[in-house]
Enzyme design. Structure first.
Site, PDB file in Angstrom:
ATOM      1  N   SER A  75      -9.509   1.348   3.004  1.00  0.00           N
ATOM      2  CA  SER A  75      -8.659   2.184   2.170  1.00  0.00           C
ATOM      3  C   SER A  75      -7.604   1.396   1.405  1.00  0.00           C
ATOM      4  O   SER A  75      -6.950   1.926   0.515  1.00  0.00           O
ATOM      5  CB  SER A  75      -7.985   3.245   3.045  1.00  0.00           C
ATOM      6  OG  SER A  75      -7.141   2.653   4.017  1.00  0.00           O
ATOM      7  N   SER A 130      -9.687  -1.538   7.073  1.00  0.00           N
ATOM      8  CA  SER A 130      -9.212  -1.324   5.707  1.00  0.00           C
ATOM      9  C   SER A 130      -8.434  -2.452   5.053  1.00  0.00           C
ATOM     10  O   SER A 130      -8.088  -2.361   3.878  1.00  0.00           O
ATOM     11  CB  SER A 130      -8.381  -0.041   5.637  1.00  0.00           C
ATOM     12  OG  SER A 130      -9.198   1.077   5.846  1.00  0.00           O
ATOM     13  N   LYS A 139       0.829  -1.202   0.000  1.00  0.00           N
ATOM     14  CA  LYS A 139       0.000   0.000   0.000  1.00  0.00           C
ATOM     15  C   LYS A 139       0.868   1.258   0.000  1.00  0.00           C
ATOM     16  O   LYS A 139       1.925   1.289   0.633  1.00  0.00           O
ATOM     17  CB  LYS A 139      -0.911  -0.043   1.230  1.00  0.00           C
ATOM     18  CG  LYS A 139      -1.993   1.024   1.294  1.00  0.00           C
ATOM     19  CD  LYS A 139      -2.877   0.746   2.508  1.00  0.00           C
ATOM     20  CE  LYS A 139      -3.969   1.783   2.699  1.00  0.00           C
ATOM     21  NZ  LYS A 139      -4.829   1.456   3.854  1.00  0.00           N
TER      22      LYS A 139
END
Length: 422
Positions: free
Chosen positions: A129, A153, A54
């Site tokens: 996210s 997330s 990420k």
């Protein structure tokens, strides 16, 4: 090593073919090839495993954009500690995964860098996210990825994409080099297609390699109907209920339990913690990494309306509210969890990871609170949780089933997950 090289080339080719999904914000082809060439043997536990991470996790020589346009071209000079551990174990970072701006949302819709598209549910969100981390795995670019989870997330997009999503116990993984929301709740996590890769990645990051034996006839799971099941839309419950029956048939003991006021306490504790800490931890992170930009500049550059609104609201949380969250509401919620586990001698809890099916793009940002409702409470307490792809609707929409164990019982949770998926 030939097989590792083939995996890497296949991952890079798939990243190019699937670029329309916008799952990657940065593809590091040359560094990945160089890293593969430098692997001397195939004996490392993750030898040649291609990974995406990420884009709020520092990888030396790549940008850490945190999902913003402002930071998209600013390379960082040092690895996050978890990246160093993964690379030492032989993993190859092929790129950075797209994400919700500032990791502050549940949809993966990003006005600054573009939305992440769902690989097989057109018109529905991947979930945020860690949206890019999930989409890259679901699309077959890589078999596993690293995301982060403050409220939901990792497990939320794992549920929406039919993947395994593992959030470890709080502080099991180092947060050094990871752009924060809340030091009291943040952790890196793992998304994958196979449980054996989750187990191997956790071992590489945590250093804990032993995997205990778990038998179904000795497993006691609590079924918290109030909130965790009663708040789900009917299609989710209809998909999830047969999972409980299958577990009963395999010898798992299921016990109806209730964590009193869990939703209210999670919000009273968790929201002030995340809001207050974000406005203080993010500036410190930018300073530590030597960014040319200030936090004020970063806030001004945020493009996504939902994130702009969140930042505005976060500024209204007072020091008194924050201290009350830490000293009263969090201990109260923790005590409620501990009492339920102790009273019923539970190994863990089981419930649908997300109360809703993946929403349509137009509605997703308005459903923030509903989407994280089941995942969020344990993040305040620091429990490990794993979303497993054990259910789906009749028309093939995935429904994740979450297991949560006591803090520190991560390897036993992973062993139980492996048994349930076998």
């Amino acid at each position: 090593m030939a097989q590792s090289g083939e995996r890497l080339h296949r991952a890079l080719l798939q990243a190019y073919k699937q670029r329309h999904l916008n799952s990657l914000s940065w593809l590091a082809t040359e560094p990945a090839l160089a890293a593969a060439a430098a692997l001397s043997t195939g004996t490392a536990p993750l030898a040649g495993l291609p990974l995406v991470v990420k884009d709020n996790i520092d990888v030396a020589g790549m940008p850490t954009s945190i999902g913003t346009a402002l930071l998209a071209e600013e390379n960082v000079s040092r690895n996050a500690e978890i990246i160093t551990r993964l690379q030492q174990a032989g993993a190859i970072i092929i790129g950075k995964a797209s994400m919700h701006e500032l990791a502050s949302g549940t949809s993966g819709l990003n006005a600054a860098q573009g939305d992440v598209l769902h690989p097989f549910l057109s018109g529905r969100v991947v979930g945020g996210s860690s949206s890019g981390s999930a989409a890259a795995v679901a699309a077959g670019i890589v078999s596993a990825s690293i995301g982060t989870d403050t409220g939901a997330s990792v497990r939320l997009p794992a549920s929406f994409c039919g993947l395994i999503g593992f959030r470890p116990s709080l502080l099991r993984y180092s947060q050094q080099g990871i752009a924060p929301i809340s030091a009291s709740r943040d952790t890196a996590g793992i998304l994958a297609q196979r449980i054996d890769e989750v187990i191997a990645l956790d071992a590489a990051i945590s250093g804990e390699t032993e995997l205990p034996a778990v038998t179904f006839d000795g497993l006691r799971l609590g079924v918290p109907r109030a909130h965790f099941w009663s708040g789900c839309e009917p299609a989710v419950v209809q998909a999830a209920e047969p999972v409980l029956q299958r577990l009963r048939e395999r010898g798992v003991t299921l016990i109806e339990v209730e964590i009193a006021d869990v939703a209210e306490l999670a919000v009273k504790a968790g929201y002030p913690m995340a809001s207050y800490e974000m406005l203080r931890d993010l500036p410190h992170y930018l300073q530590q990494r030597g960014s040319q930009y200030s936090f004020e500049q970063l806030k001004q550059a945020v493009k996504s309306p939902d994130v702009q609104a969140l930042l505005t609201d976060a500024a209204t949380v007072s020091a008194e509210q924050y201290q009350e969250a830490l000293s009263h509401w969090k201990p109260l919620l923790t005590a409620r969890y501990q009492a339920v586990f102790h009273q019923h001698q539970l190994d863990g809890l089981i419930f649908p990871s997300v109360p809703l099916l993946p929403p349509r793009i137009a509605q997703a940002n308005a459903l923030f609170r509903q989407l994280i409702a089941n995942c969020e409470p344990a993040t305040v307490v620091g429990l490990p949780g794993i979303s497993l792809p054990l259910a789906q609707t009749p028309d093939g929409i995935p429904v994740g089933i979450e297991l949560q164990f006591v803090a520190g019982d991560d390897r036993r949770l992973l062993a139980a997950a492996a048994a349930l998926l076998a």
